[in-house]
Scaffold this motif. Structure first.
Motif, short mmCIF file in Angstrom:
data_model
loop_
_atom_site.label_atom_id
_atom_site.label_comp_id
_atom_site.label_asym_id
_atom_site.label_seq_id
_atom_site.Cartn_x
_atom_site.Cartn_y
_atom_site.Cartn_z
N TRP A 279 -11.08 6.11 -10.73
CA TRP A 279 -9.73 6.68 -10.63
C TRP A 279 -9.29 7.25 -11.97
CZ3 TRP A 279 -6.70 8.29 -6.93
CH2 TRP A 279 -5.35 8.48 -7.18
N ALA A 280 -9.60 6.54 -13.06
CA ALA A 280 -9.23 7.02 -14.39
C ALA A 280 -10.01 8.28 -14.75
CB ALA A 280 -9.47 5.93 -15.43
N GLY A 281 -11.23 8.41 -14.20
CA GLY A 281 -12.04 9.58 -14.50
C GLY A 281 -11.58 10.84 -13.78
N LEU A 282 -10.79 10.68 -12.73
CA LEU A 282 -10.26 11.85 -12.04
C LEU A 282 -9.18 12.50 -12.90
CD1 LEU A 282 -9.81 10.54 -8.39
CD2 LEU A 282 -11.59 12.04 -9.24
N GLY A 283 -9.11 13.78 -12.81
CA GLY A 283 -8.05 14.48 -13.53
C GLY A 283 -6.70 14.26 -12.86
N THR A 284 -5.66 14.64 -13.55
CA THR A 284 -4.30 14.46 -13.03
C THR A 284 -4.10 15.23 -11.73
OG1 THR A 284 -3.51 14.20 -15.29
CG2 THR A 284 -1.85 14.63 -13.61
N ALA A 285 -4.61 16.44 -11.66
CA ALA A 285 -4.44 17.26 -10.45
C ALA A 285 -5.17 16.63 -9.27
CB ALA A 285 -4.94 18.67 -10.70
N ARG A 286 -6.36 16.10 -9.50
CA ARG A 286 -7.10 15.48 -8.40
C ARG A 286 -6.44 14.19 -7.94
NH1 ARG A 286 -13.53 16.44 -9.51
NH2 ARG A 286 -13.40 18.69 -9.33
N ARG A 287 -5.92 13.41 -8.87
CA ARG A 287 -5.20 12.19 -8.47
C ARG A 287 -3.97 12.55 -7.65
NH1 ARG A 287 -4.62 8.70 -13.78
NH2 ARG A 287 -5.43 10.53 -14.78
N ALA A 288 -3.25 13.58 -8.06
CA ALA A 288 -2.07 14.01 -7.30
C ALA A 288 -2.48 14.49 -5.91
CB ALA A 288 -1.34 15.12 -8.06
N GLY A 289 -3.62 15.17 -5.81
CA GLY A 289 -4.11 15.62 -4.51
C GLY A 289 -4.46 14.46 -3.59
N VAL A 290 -5.11 13.44 -4.14
CA VAL A 290 -5.48 12.27 -3.34
C VAL A 290 -4.23 11.56 -2.84
CG1 VAL A 290 -6.54 9.98 -3.46
CG2 VAL A 290 -7.73 11.94 -4.41
N VAL A 291 -3.25 11.38 -3.70
CA VAL A 291 -2.01 10.70 -3.31
C VAL A 291 -1.27 11.52 -2.27
CG1 VAL A 291 0.25 9.95 -4.16
CG2 VAL A 291 -1.81 9.40 -5.45
N THR A 292 -1.23 12.83 -2.43
CA THR A 292 -0.55 13.71 -1.47
C THR A 292 -1.23 13.66 -0.10
OG1 THR A 292 0.13 15.18 -3.26
CG2 THR A 292 0.19 16.08 -1.03
N LEU A 293 -2.55 13.74 -0.07
CA LEU A 293 -3.26 13.68 1.21
C LEU A 293 -3.12 12.31 1.87
CD1 LEU A 293 -6.51 15.68 0.40
CD2 LEU A 293 -4.62 16.36 1.88
N ALA A 294 -3.11 11.25 1.09
CA ALA A 294 -2.93 9.91 1.65
C ALA A 294 -1.54 9.78 2.27
CB ALA A 294 -3.15 8.85 0.59
N ALA A 295 -0.53 10.30 1.58
CA ALA A 295 0.83 10.25 2.11
C ALA A 295 0.94 11.08 3.39
CB ALA A 295 1.82 10.77 1.07
N PHE A 296 0.27 12.23 3.42
CA PHE A 296 0.28 13.08 4.62
C PHE A 296 -0.35 12.34 5.80
CE2 PHE A 296 -1.91 16.26 7.29
CZ PHE A 296 -0.81 16.97 7.72
N GLU A 297 -1.46 11.64 5.58
CA GLU A 297 -2.10 10.89 6.65
C GLU A 297 -1.21 9.76 7.16
OE1 GLU A 297 -6.07 9.54 6.30
OE2 GLU A 297 -6.78 11.44 5.50
N VAL A 298 -0.55 9.06 6.26
CA VAL A 298 0.34 7.96 6.67
C VAL A 298 1.50 8.51 7.50
CG1 VAL A 298 1.98 6.24 5.81
CG2 VAL A 298 -0.30 6.41 4.80
N ILE A 299 2.07 9.62 7.06
CA ILE A 299 3.20 10.23 7.78
C ILE A 299 2.75 10.72 9.15
CG2 ILE A 299 4.77 12.21 7.78
CD1 ILE A 299 4.96 11.79 4.70
N CYS A 300 1.61 11.39 9.23
CA CYS A 300 1.11 11.89 10.53
C CYS A 300 0.80 10.74 11.48
CB CYS A 300 -0.15 12.74 10.33
SG CYS A 300 0.21 14.42 9.85
N THR A 301 0.17 9.70 10.98
CA THR A 301 -0.18 8.58 11.84
C THR A 301 1.08 7.86 12.33
OG1 THR A 301 -2.27 8.31 10.68
CG2 THR A 301 -1.52 6.44 11.98
N THR A 302 2.05 7.69 11.45
CA THR A 302 3.31 7.05 11.85
C THR A 302 4.05 7.89 12.89
OG1 THR A 302 3.48 6.03 9.67
CG2 THR A 302 5.50 6.14 11.00
N ALA A 303 4.12 9.20 12.66
CA ALA A 303 4.80 10.08 13.62
C ALA A 303 4.10 10.07 14.97
CB ALA A 303 4.85 11.49 13.06
N ALA A 304 2.78 10.11 14.97
CA ALA A 304 2.03 10.10 16.23
C ALA A 304 2.20 8.77 16.96
CB ALA A 304 0.55 10.38 15.95
N ALA A 305 2.17 7.66 16.22
CA ALA A 305 2.33 6.34 16.86
C ALA A 305 3.72 6.20 17.47
CB ALA A 305 2.07 5.24 15.85
#
Length: 99
Positions: free
Chosen positions: A26-52
């Motif tokens: 995680w520390a080896g990832l750049g700031t932009a990649r870490r932000a991308g991972v967090v954004t995609l994870a949040a998107f998946e949580v929101i989509c799964t919650t909305a669908a459920a």
């Protein structure tokens, strides 16, 4: 040789904890990649919650296929919830809306 015997057995070396490897990754990832991972994870949580929530509240006749099959499909990431929201729902008609 005698000195080695007197000191006792050599302790078993376990190596670094598995969490340390993830932290280094995680520390080896750049700031932009870490932000991308967090954004995609949040998107998946929101989509799964909305669908459920939609599947829970939607009547069976407005769901394409059995609801019992859609529940496990929702948790197949990342495609399950998106598939349900895209193809699993039927459109509501004016007769389905209650005043």
């Amino acid at each position: 040789m005698a000195d080695d015997f007197e000191t006792g057995p050599v302790p078993f070396e376990t190596g670094p904890a598995p969490q340390a490897g993830l932290r280094e990754f995680w520390a080896g990832l750049g700031t932009a990649r870490r932000a991308g991972v967090v954004t995609l994870a949040a998107f998946e949580v929101i989509c799964t919650t909305a669908a459920a929530l939609d599947l829970l509240r939607r009547p069976q006749h407005l769901v394409r296929g059995p609801k019992a099959l859609w529940w496990p499909a929702l948790f197949v990431q990342p495609v399950g919830s998106i598939a349900y929201l895209t193809w699993g729902r039927r459109l509501r008609t004016s007769s389905d809306v209650q005043p």
